[in-house]
Motif scaffolding. Structure first.
Motif, PDB file in Angstrom:
ATOM      1  N   ARG A   1       0.876  -1.379  -0.007  1.00 24.91           N
ATOM      2  CA  ARG A   1       0.074  -0.010  -0.052  1.00 24.91           C
ATOM      3  C   ARG A   1       0.970   1.037   0.027  1.00 24.91           C
ATOM      4  NH1 ARG A   1      -5.382  -0.244   2.766  1.00 24.91           N
ATOM      5  NH2 ARG A   1      -5.142  -2.155   2.273  1.00 24.91           N
ATOM      6  N   SER A   2       0.431   2.400  -0.740  1.00 25.90           N
ATOM      7  CA  SER A   2       1.277   3.515  -0.684  1.00 25.90           C
ATOM      8  C   SER A   2       0.323   4.769  -0.563  1.00 25.90           C
ATOM      9  CB  SER A   2       2.191   3.599  -1.680  1.00 25.90           C
ATOM     10  OG  SER A   2       2.947   4.722  -1.644  1.00 25.90           O
ATOM     11  N   SER A   3       0.713   5.875  -0.913  1.00 26.36           N
ATOM     12  CA  SER A   3      -0.045   7.070  -0.984  1.00 26.36           C
ATOM     13  C   SER A   3       0.584   8.094  -2.005  1.00 26.36           C
ATOM     14  CB  SER A   3      -0.059   7.944   0.507  1.00 26.36           C
ATOM     15  OG  SER A   3       1.250   8.139   0.872  1.00 26.36           O
ATOM     16  N   TRP A   4      -0.208   9.208  -2.354  1.00 27.65           N
ATOM     17  CA  TRP A   4      -0.010  10.160  -3.345  1.00 27.65           C
ATOM     18  C   TRP A   4       0.073  11.683  -2.964  1.00 27.65           C
ATOM     19  CZ3 TRP A   4      -0.228   9.089  -8.823  1.00 27.65           C
ATOM     20  CH2 TRP A   4      -0.051   7.411  -8.863  1.00 27.65           C
ATOM     21  N   GLY A   5       0.453  12.333  -3.840  1.00 30.33           N
ATOM     22  CA  GLY A   5       0.948  13.779  -3.338  1.00 30.33           C
ATOM     23  C   GLY A   5       0.216  14.574  -4.588  1.00 30.33           C
TER      24      GLY A   5
ATOM     25  N   GLN B   1       0.205  15.123 -12.212  1.00 29.01           N
ATOM     26  CA  GLN B   1       1.156  14.286 -13.150  1.00 29.01           C
ATOM     27  C   GLN B   1       2.084  13.379 -12.586  1.00 29.01           C
ATOM     28  OE1 GLN B   1       2.299  16.438 -16.486  1.00 29.01           O
ATOM     29  NE2 GLN B   1       3.522  14.843 -17.683  1.00 29.01           N
ATOM     30  N   PHE B   2       1.831  11.983 -13.007  1.00 28.52           N
ATOM     31  CA  PHE B   2       2.813  11.098 -12.236  1.00 28.52           C
ATOM     32  C   PHE B   2       3.583  10.281 -13.206  1.00 28.52           C
ATOM     33  CE2 PHE B   2      -1.050   8.843 -13.617  1.00 28.52           C
ATOM     34  CZ  PHE B   2      -0.571   7.582 -13.953  1.00 28.52           C
TER      35      PHE B   2
ATOM     36  N   GLU C   1      11.561  -9.572  -6.967  1.00 29.19           N
ATOM     37  CA  GLU C   1      11.546  -8.507  -6.137  1.00 29.19           C
ATOM     38  C   GLU C   1      12.029  -7.225  -6.627  1.00 29.19           C
ATOM     39  OE1 GLU C   1      13.979  -9.421  -2.891  1.00 29.19           O
ATOM     40  OE2 GLU C   1      12.803 -11.316  -2.001  1.00 29.19           O
ATOM     41  N   ASP C   2      11.065  -6.184  -6.504  1.00 25.66           N
ATOM     42  CA  ASP C   2      11.442  -4.827  -7.156  1.00 25.66           C
ATOM     43  C   ASP C   2      10.786  -3.921  -6.159  1.00 25.66           C
ATOM     44  OD1 ASP C   2      12.812  -3.278  -8.691  1.00 25.66           O
ATOM     45  OD2 ASP C   2      11.602  -3.685 -10.473  1.00 25.66           O
ATOM     46  N   ILE C   3      11.390  -2.818  -6.444  1.00 19.98           N
ATOM     47  CA  ILE C   3      10.672  -1.643  -5.399  1.00 19.98           C
ATOM     48  C   ILE C   3      10.358  -0.302  -6.601  1.00 19.98           C
ATOM     49  CG2 ILE C   3      10.712   0.325  -4.006  1.00 19.98           C
ATOM     50  CD1 ILE C   3      12.356  -1.357  -2.183  1.00 19.98           C
ATOM     51  N   LEU C   4       9.210  -0.081  -7.043  1.00 19.73           N
ATOM     52  CA  LEU C   4       8.925   1.017  -7.827  1.00 19.73           C
ATOM     53  C   LEU C   4       8.912   2.288  -7.213  1.00 19.73           C
ATOM     54  CD1 LEU C   4       6.017  -0.755 -10.022  1.00 19.73           C
ATOM     55  CD2 LEU C   4       8.567  -0.808 -10.590  1.00 19.73           C
ATOM     56  N   VAL C   5       9.478   3.465  -8.015  1.00 20.52           N
ATOM     57  CA  VAL C   5       9.367   4.548  -7.233  1.00 20.52           C
ATOM     58  C   VAL C   5       8.390   5.473  -8.269  1.00 20.52           C
ATOM     59  CG1 VAL C   5      10.841   6.799  -6.906  1.00 20.52           C
ATOM     60  CG2 VAL C   5      11.868   4.601  -6.883  1.00 20.52           C
ATOM     61  N   LEU C   6       7.462   5.878  -7.647  1.00 21.63           N
ATOM     62  CA  LEU C   6       6.061   6.746  -8.213  1.00 21.63           C
ATOM     63  C   LEU C   6       6.488   8.419  -7.901  1.00 21.63           C
ATOM     64  CD1 LEU C   6       3.765   6.678  -9.984  1.00 21.63           C
ATOM     65  CD2 LEU C   6       2.488   6.177  -7.894  1.00 21.63           C
TER      66      LEU C   6
ATOM     67  N   LYS D   1       6.134  14.527  -3.990  1.00 17.82           N
ATOM     68  CA  LYS D   1       6.758  13.633  -3.535  1.00 17.82           C
ATOM     69  C   LYS D   1       7.142  12.310  -4.302  1.00 17.82           C
ATOM     70  CE  LYS D   1       4.633  14.653   1.117  1.00 17.82           C
ATOM     71  NZ  LYS D   1       3.835  14.083   2.190  1.00 17.82           N
ATOM     72  N   ASP D   2       7.951  11.714  -3.810  1.00 15.93           N
ATOM     73  CA  ASP D   2       7.983  10.135  -4.307  1.00 15.93           C
ATOM     74  C   ASP D   2       7.592   9.130  -3.363  1.00 15.93           C
ATOM     75  OD1 ASP D   2       9.586  11.282  -6.550  1.00 15.93           O
ATOM     76  OD2 ASP D   2      11.491  10.753  -5.810  1.00 15.93           O
ATOM     77  N   TYR D   3       6.915   8.074  -3.980  1.00 10.19           N
ATOM     78  CA  TYR D   3       6.187   7.046  -3.368  1.00 10.19           C
ATOM     79  C   TYR D   3       6.786   5.747  -3.687  1.00 10.19           C
ATOM     80  CZ  TYR D   3       2.982  10.851  -1.624  1.00 10.19           C
ATOM     81  OH  TYR D   3       2.815  11.988  -1.044  1.00 10.19           O
ATOM     82  N   PHE D   4       6.793   4.704  -2.901  1.00 10.71           N
ATOM     83  CA  PHE D   4       7.554   3.479  -3.206  1.00 10.71           C
ATOM     84  C   PHE D   4       6.565   2.393  -2.933  1.00 10.71           C
ATOM     85  CE2 PHE D   4      11.676   5.101  -3.209  1.00 10.71           C
ATOM     86  CZ  PHE D   4      11.747   6.513  -2.379  1.00 10.71           C
TER      87      PHE D   4
END
Length: 741
Positions: free
Chosen positions: A28-32, A450-451, A506-511, A517-520
């Motif tokens: 789970r993550s959040s947005w800016g 914009q993302f 396994e990976d981590i995406l950077v949004l 902000k950046d979200y992971f």
């Protein structure tokens, strides 16, 4: 009738398949949030700039051709464009244009007769022509080397057959082997055509060969987006599931890039109007040949239509959901004796069928006619045409400017707000070539955002090769939502390192949010090792099924170096060839030695997954699949080998020896024992197939072409090979098929 060519040329390409599936884990993550940029004004173009107009991937329009024609794209511009699309009815009106849509399977023939009875007799001059062909060229050269003189012959024949009462401009010609699509417009409409893109999808053997598949062109006409698809689906009465799969593959893999590079590709379904034509190959079932012919003679077409496969599959929502087709009031268009109106009298005596169809989807579309054209006798099919009136949205300039001003004023008043939230699901096992998809929805507050998924430091891509986010970038309007799909797909490129433990799911995406902000997002899964993507020598040392071995053993054997000869190591003596290869070849030897079209007709995706699971678990007695599916699995196995059967180190030597059997045998003798054994084993099997060529219709050239590109691969990787190099690889294999290795 005068004719003017406007840009465009023949294209040909092969695509990797990407099947459908489900399951994947992300945290789970959040947005800016973000602010708009400066808006660029709408640009005008003079008439002189429209000469030789349509260029792929550019906006080439007059001041009326499209709502925004911009040289660069910022967030504010994109938001304005989206608001304009939402308010489109405020500044446009509907105007009808006449479209001609035609399809013709020409059975590899050159044009022998005038096409005007099909293209222009008895109708008013269309505003737009969409003309599709299938089986343009049936030669091996066209299939394997993609070039054909038939393209120019049929292009000329169509151009000469267009309506004599109008002047036309060619917008685009797109071809994939024998599937060709031509788009023309009246010259006075050329200024209102923009954003032209073409794409091809091959659905033949191994999911990409272009003997079956589709070609498409998409474009903006005034303010309406239109996509025209020409497809040739799998043949044979019993193969309706394969036809359904071909249709779904074309829909999922046909993607058009947008003028704005920040926007994700467009799929077929994302258009206002879709016109789908072609040899769809659906047949009439549950009636014998004579009963079908009797019903045709009685013109009992509705009784016949009740047994039409396409009707049944559409009713079952298996294909063409939401599409319409006109009533079939003409007799079936296949199969005739060439040069006549007589039904097929060949040994196979094919039952008549409505193989050639035209369907549509969208609003403001009225079909005016739907017919076949019996006068043309060049092919074993009859051409089909459909004429439509299509309501296109045309811009009222004064209302457009007023709407634009209102949108810009409202943007200036926007205030910041939060952007939330992501909810995702649980982990599942990941298998070779089995797509898993997890989708999540992002809902926006009051501020446009914009993302983009961005690269992590020192990495060349935003994610690992087995992962993709779709869309990977875009924007959110206030109070809007977007669905993002994370697609996990392990193929020949990534499987070996997952088997060896050098990589993990396994990976981590950077949004990243522009000026925010950046979200992971963490992505993880459990990969099940497979014989697909494993080296030959590794499999020779695996005497147990790969899924029965400890992961550490699989990793050690995958990382083990390939030795030219036995190095005296402590490992047990390996098997001569991989047991998985033997299982597939033995199955084909016992069941498919006389199978027609072997290695040329694709199998079914679900059957491939079953075959993979049987090989990886050793449950060969449970193997139940069509001969074509096992044959395709064998080709995919050979393609997935990280080191091909003919090792990279001797690739260029093989090409140099091509045509010299003695020298070629000497090169093969230098291969490591397991590779040499596999090569000899495969050549012996292919020779057995050739002994049965009277039944299976295979010949040495076909097999050499198919296996040449799999057994010999250029060490340079994915660069496009020259025709001469392909032919040398083919000749190298061909000489072994005609002689003992």
């Amino acid at each position: 009738m005068a004719f003017k060519e406007v840009g465009g040329c023949g294209d040909s390409s092969f695509d990797e398949s990407r099947p459908d599936g489900k399951g994947l884990l992300v945290d789970r993550s959040s947005w800016g949030q973000d602010k708009p940029e400066n808006l660029l004004p709408r640009q005008n173009k003079s008439k002189s700039e429209i000469t030789d107009m349509v260029r792929s991937s550019t906006v080439t329009v007059s001041d009326k051709a499209h709502i925004l024609s911009m040289q660069k794209f910022g967030l504010r511009d994109t938001i304005v464009k989206s608001h304009l699309m939402q308010k489109e009815e405020d500044y446009t009106y509907i105007q009808n244009f006449r479209f001609f849509v035609g399809t013709y399977n020409v059975n590899g023939q050159s044009p022998k007769e005038c096409l005007r009875p099909w293209l222009s007799h008895g109708i008013q001059a269309p505003d737009v022509y969409c003309v599709g062909f299938q089986e343009l060229d049936l030669s091996k050269e066209a299939f394997f080397f993609h070039d054909t003189p038939k393209e120019e012959e049929w292009f000329k024949a169509v151009s000469e057959g267009l309506h004599p009462d109008a002047k036309y401009a060619k917008v685009k010609l797109i071809r994939l082997v024998g599937i060709m699509l031509l788009l023309y417009v009246k010259q006075e409409h050329a200024a209102y055509i923009s954003e032209v893109e073409v794409e091809t999808v091959g659905t033949g053997i191994m999911g990409r060969m272009g003997n079956k598949g589709g070609v498409a062109v998409r474009f903006q006409f005034h303010n309406t987006s239109i996509c025209v698809v020409n497809s040739h689906l799998a043949a044979h009465t019993e193969e309706y599931e394969r036809r359904n799969q071909d249709y779904k593959d074309i829909c999922s893999r046909m993607q058009f890039r947008q003028v704005d590079p920040s926007l994700p590709p467009l799929t077929i379904s994302k258009h206002d109007v879709i016109l789908w034509l072609g040899d769809l190959n659906y047949r009439i079932e549950e009636l014998d040949v004579e009963k079908v012919k009797k019903l045709i003679e009685e013109k009992a077409f509705q009784t016949l239509y009740a047994n039409d496969q396409l009707r049944a599959q559409v009713a079952a929502k298996a294909v063409f959901e939401g599409f319409s087709e006109g009533e079939l009031t003409f007799q079936p268009t296949y199969k005739y004796d060439t040069g006549s109106d007589d039904w097929d009298t060949s040994e196979k005596c094919r039952a008549p069928a409505w193989c050639d169809r035209v369907l549509w989807k969208g609003k403001n579309i009225t079909q005016l006619s739907y017919q076949s054209h019996m006068a043309l006798k060049t092919s074993d099919h009859k051409p089909v045409s459909s004429v439509f009136d299509i309501g296109v949205r045309v811009v009222n300039e004064e209302l457009y400017r007023k709407t634009l001003e209102e949108i810009v004023r409202s943007l200036d008043k926007m205030e910041n707000d939060n952007i939330p939230s992501v909810s995702l699901s649980k982990r599942e096992s990941v298998k070779y070539m089995q797509l898993q998809v997890e989708s999540f929805t992002i809902r926006n507050g009051q501020v446009p955002c914009q993302f983009e998924f961005i690269n992590k430091p020192d990495e060349v891509s935003y994610c690992k090769q087995w992962l993709r986010a779709n869309p990977s970038r875009g924007f959110l309007l206030p109070d809007s939502a977007i669905e993002i799909e994370l697609e996990l797909f392990v193929n020949k490129t990534t499987a070996t390192k997952l088997n060896s433990g050098e990589d993990k799911i396994e990976d981590i995406l950077v949004l990243h949010l522009d000026r925010g902000k950046d979200y992971f997002l963490s992505v993880s899964g459990n990969y099940l090792p497979s014989c697909f993507g494993s080296p030959i020598h590794t499999l020779c040392y695996m005497k147990e099924p790969i899924l029965d071995l400890p992961l550490e053993t699989v990793r050690e054997l995958t990382l083990m170096q390939l030795q030219t000869e036995d190095d005296g190591s402590h490992l047990e003596r390996p098997m001569d060839i991989p047991k998985e290869l033997w299982m597939m070849v033995d199955y084909l030897y016992r069941n498919a030695i006389q199978q027609e079209d072997l290695f040329q007709q694709p199998g079914l995706r679900l059957e491939f997954e079953h075959i993979r699971d049987c090989l990886d678990s050793g449950m060969i007695d449970n193997l139940s699949a069509s001969n074509h599916s096992v044959a395709e699995a064998l080709l995919l196995f050979l393609e997935s080998l990280p080191e091909p059967v003919i090792c990279y180190s001797v690739y260029h030597n093989c090409l140099e020896c091509s045509g010299n059997l003695t020298a070629s045998k000497q090169v093969v003798a230098t291969l490591p024992a397991c590779h040499r054994n596999v090569f000899i084993y495969l050549m012996a099997f292919l020779q057995e197939l050739l002994k049965n060529s009277a039944k299976n219709h295979l010949d040495g050239n076909i097999l050499a072409s198919i296996f040449g590109s799999l057994l010999l691969r250029n060490p340079a990787g994915h660069q496009k090979l020259e025709v001469a190099e392909k032919k040398k690889a083919q000749e190298f294999i061909h000489q072994f098929l005609c002689n003992s290795p």
